[in-house]
Enzyme design. Structure first.
Site, PDB file in Angstrom:
ATOM      1  CD1 TRP A 100      -5.988  -5.188  -2.334  1.00 54.81           C
ATOM      2  CD2 TRP A 100      -4.584  -4.012  -1.159  1.00 54.81           C
ATOM      3  NE1 TRP A 100      -4.750  -5.639  -2.548  1.00 54.81           N
ATOM      4  CE2 TRP A 100      -3.999  -4.938  -1.966  1.00 54.81           C
ATOM      5  CE3 TRP A 100      -4.039  -2.990  -0.558  1.00 54.81           C
ATOM      6  CZ2 TRP A 100      -2.591  -4.900  -1.987  1.00 54.81           C
ATOM      7  CZ3 TRP A 100      -2.675  -3.019  -0.392  1.00 54.81           C
ATOM      8  CH2 TRP A 100      -1.878  -3.655  -1.275  1.00 54.81           C
ATOM      9  CG  ASP A 169      -8.841   0.842  -3.944  1.00 56.30           C
ATOM     10  OD1 ASP A 169      -8.450   1.064  -5.038  1.00 56.30           O
ATOM     11  OD2 ASP A 169      -8.457   0.231  -3.069  1.00 56.30           O
ATOM     12  CE  LYS A 193      -3.442  -3.214  -8.322  1.00 50.81           C
ATOM     13  NZ  LYS A 193      -2.529  -4.344  -7.882  1.00 50.81           N
TER      14      LYS A 193
HETATM   15  N1  PLP Z   1      -5.920  -1.007  -3.396  1.00 55.06           N
HETATM   16  C1  PLP Z   1      -6.099  -2.251  -4.301  1.00 55.06           C
HETATM   17  C2  PLP Z   1      -7.319  -2.788  -4.786  1.00 55.06           C
HETATM   18  C3  PLP Z   1      -4.993  -2.888  -4.545  1.00 55.06           C
HETATM   19  O1  PLP Z   1      -4.946  -4.038  -5.331  1.00 55.06           O
HETATM   20  C4  PLP Z   1      -3.761  -2.384  -4.285  1.00 55.06           C
HETATM   21  C5  PLP Z   1      -2.571  -2.785  -4.546  1.00 55.06           C
HETATM   22  O2  PLP Z   1      -2.292  -3.835  -5.183  1.00 55.06           O
HETATM   23  C6  PLP Z   1      -3.683  -1.293  -3.420  1.00 55.06           C
HETATM   24  C7  PLP Z   1      -4.883  -0.356  -3.127  1.00 55.06           C
HETATM   25  C8  PLP Z   1      -2.578  -0.566  -2.992  1.00 55.06           C
HETATM   26  O3  PLP Z   1      -1.738   0.149  -3.997  1.00 55.06           O
HETATM   27  P1  PLP Z   1      -0.270   0.845  -3.976  1.00 55.06           P
HETATM   28  O4  PLP Z   1       0.631  -0.535  -4.008  1.00 55.06           O
HETATM   29  O5  PLP Z   1      -0.335   1.575  -5.378  1.00 55.06           O
HETATM   30  O6  PLP Z   1      -0.176   1.516  -2.906  1.00 55.06           O
END
Ligand code: PLP
Length: 363
Positions: A100, A169, A193
């Site tokens: 991520w 994040d 989540k």
């Molecule tokens: N950041 C993290 C830590 C994630 O686990 C995720 C998705 O699982 C994301 C970003 C991306 O999020 P989204 O699917 O809401 O764009």
């Protein structure tokens, strides 16, 4: 009864879903569903304002931080962060500890120079000591991912970025522990989540960082516009905000972030104990100090996993209605996600199954 160990969208507390069901066609005597209410009505104002107040209380958010409810998910923030915070012609530091943060760094490169401040590794299995980070004092911000959902790597301390704003994040561990918000310039998290369903993304941002968006920043991504309009510049994801608000109330009723932290530590330790006492039958790839309490990835049979055993594990888990334990397609293996809504008892059921599975199949 199904036990949902999904990585996200993930389990929502049953009490919240039941309340949503009760109120589905008649929200608080309004005669209509929340999703049919005008986002500018007094009834919806109460929903969004209460959600913000509860979040402020739960995380002890200082007054000089704005709370925004945005759309576009975590991925939207990969772009919104540099569009709002990275100086034109400037740079930002990215600490890539998993998929991520790697994706966030690639997106940010569209808008300026990205410094990857730790060495690239073949496998993501931990976080290098903060003293080894090659930080640039000129960077507009330092970017980290608090919990790498796919690889199961989590920060247990907040790095000192020497005055450069820290952007974090927290999509997969927000409200799973107490945090000192004042140590961050910006925190963001998709709700799906730990705090609700997909559609809404929380952004907590220090006021002095707002107001420098690029001229071409799309208006729905502009923190200043969103903050100025109390997250109501355009139609927000009203239903997702309503569900998230109820999850906040649920967390308050359970004892807040502190209680979530204790629960999370207990649940994760139960699973890691089975792994660590399995004589190598179960293998956790992440170094102990950086193991995630939220997502526990592991292999079965060997470091690279015995394909047959892992398939059997998933099949037998499925027969017990333990759902979504398959590791992410990019890494394989098994992953148990233990977000706030997963109870200690449910985790214990998984742990019992893991022990029995080992008894049955160990060589
Ligand atoms: N950041 C993290 C830590 C994630 O686990 C995720 C998705 O699982 C994301 C970003 C991306 O999020 P989204 O699917 O809401 O764009």
């Amino acid at each position: 009864k199904v036990i949902n160990f999904a990585p996200g969208p993930a389990k929502i507390p049953e009490e919240v879903l039941k309340k949503a069901q009760e109120e589905l066609v008649d929200f608080g005597g309004t005669g209509v569903s929340v999703m049919e209410l005008s986002h500018r009505s007094a009834d919806f104002a109460k929903v969004i304002n209460e959600a913000e107040q509860n979040l402020r209380q739960l995380l002890n958010i200082p007054d000089n931080y704005k709370v925004l409810f945005m759309q576009g998910g975590g991925t939207g923030q990969f772009a919104s962060v540099p569009l709002n915070l990275m100086k034109e012609g400037g740079c930002a530091d990215y600490v890539v500890t998993g998929s991520w943060s790697a994706k966030a760094a690639i997106e940010a490169e569209k808008f300026g120079t990205v410094n990857r401040v730790i060495p690239k590794t073949k496998k993501y299995s931990g976080i290098p000591n903060f003293s080894e980070w090659n930080l640039n004092p000129e960077a507009s911000y330092v970017y980290i991912c608090a919990n790498e959902t796919i690889h199961g790597v989590e920060y247990h301390d907040i790095p000192d970025t020497k005055g450069v704003p820290l952007v974090c994040d927290m999509s997969s561990n927000i409200l799973s522990k107490e945090i000192d918000v004042s140590k961050f310039g910006l925190i963001y998290a998709g709700a799906q989540k730990n705090v609700g369903c997909a559609g809404v993304t929380i952004v907590i941002v220090r006021e002095d960082l707002i107001g420098n968006a690029r001229s071409y920043c799309p208006i729905v991504m502009d923190y200043k516009v969103t903050a100025g309009m109390n997250s109501l510049y355009n139609t927000p994801p009203t239903y997702s905000i309503y569900i998230m608000g109820m999850v906040f109330q649920w967390i308050v009723s359970k004892g807040g972030a502190k209680a979530m932290s204790e629960r999370s530590a207990l649940k994760a330790s139960k699973v890691y104990n089975v792994i660590d006492n399995s004589d190598g039958f179960y293998v956790a790839p992440v170094c102990k100090k950086d193991r995630s309490r939220m997502n526990v990835p592991f292999r079965i049979g060997s470091e690279n996993g015995d394909d047959e055993l892992e398939k059997k594990f998933l099949k037998e888990a499925g027969e017990r209605k333990f759902m979504h334990l398959k590791g992410h397609r990019s890494v394989g293996g098994i992953r148990a996600s233990l977000y706030n809504a997963v109870s200690v008892e449910e985790t214990e059921q998984l742990v019992d199954f893991m022990k029995q599975f080992q008894q049955k199949y160990r060589k």
